[in-house]
Design a protein around this motif. Structure first.
Motif, mmCIF file in Angstrom:
data_model
loop_
_atom_site.group_PDB
_atom_site.id
_atom_site.type_symbol
_atom_site.label_atom_id
_atom_site.label_comp_id
_atom_site.label_asym_id
_atom_site.label_seq_id
_atom_site.Cartn_x
_atom_site.Cartn_y
_atom_site.Cartn_z
ATOM 1 N N ILE A 1 27.854 -15.599 44.048
ATOM 2 C CA ILE A 1 27.541 -14.796 42.864
ATOM 3 C C ILE A 1 27.744 -15.632 41.596
ATOM 4 O O ILE A 1 26.909 -15.623 40.694
ATOM 5 C CB ILE A 1 28.404 -13.521 42.835
ATOM 6 C CG1 ILE A 1 27.998 -12.607 43.991
ATOM 7 C CG2 ILE A 1 28.255 -12.804 41.517
ATOM 8 C CD1 ILE A 1 28.869 -11.388 44.137
ATOM 9 N N SER A 2 28.825 -16.379 41.539
ATOM 10 C CA SER A 2 29.073 -17.203 40.358
ATOM 11 C C SER A 2 28.051 -18.340 40.262
ATOM 12 O O SER A 2 27.609 -18.694 39.167
ATOM 13 C CB SER A 2 30.499 -17.750 40.359
ATOM 14 O OG SER A 2 30.710 -18.567 41.485
ATOM 15 N N LEU B 1 24.816 -16.720 39.084
ATOM 16 C CA LEU B 1 24.940 -16.417 37.661
ATOM 17 C C LEU B 1 24.812 -17.681 36.813
ATOM 18 O O LEU B 1 24.127 -17.691 35.786
ATOM 19 C CB LEU B 1 26.281 -15.719 37.391
ATOM 20 C CG LEU B 1 26.519 -15.245 35.971
ATOM 21 C CD1 LEU B 1 25.476 -14.226 35.562
ATOM 22 C CD2 LEU B 1 27.908 -14.666 35.844
#
Length: 117
Positions: free
Chosen positions: A4-5, A8
């Motif tokens: 997810i990071s 992002l």
């Protein structure tokens, strides 16, 4: 969590370059016509016989703001010969043009002089 990071981070990274590309393109298109001299274009249009009061007004104002009062007087008078001067700003600029050229005539056919200017 790492995915997810990372996702992002990639999204923000791509977004930054998209915004950067758009801003540089708009800066290039703004400066495309900066070298065009509108006064020369309008004078050529008049020379070809397509003069209108709109063009005379643009030429008079352009020469007035460039402190080229001799040409400003010429274009103001052509404008006033075509249509009656009703705009107070144009009358004022014409008076200032005459004042700069040291031409004082109480019987000017385009404007009436008043002692307040």
């Amino acid at each position: 969590m790492k995915r997810i990071s990372l996702l992002l981070f990639l999204l923000l990274f791509c977004g930054f370059f998209t915004l950067q590309a758009q801003s540089s393109t708009s800066a290039q298109t703004i400066n495309v016509n900066k070298d065009v001299d509108v006064v020369k274009v309008y004078e050529q249009v008049v020379k070809e016989g397509y003069g209108t009061p709109f063009i005379y007004k643009k030429l008079a104002n352009a020469h007035y703001f460039k402190s080229n009062y001799k040409d400003a007087k010429k274009w103001f008078e052509k404008l006033f010969a075509e249509e009656k001067p009703t705009d107070a700003t144009l009358k004022f600029r014409y008076k200032q043009t005459l004042k700069a050229l040291n031409i004082y005539s109480p019987e000017n056919r385009y404007i009436s002089y008043s002692g307040t200017d």
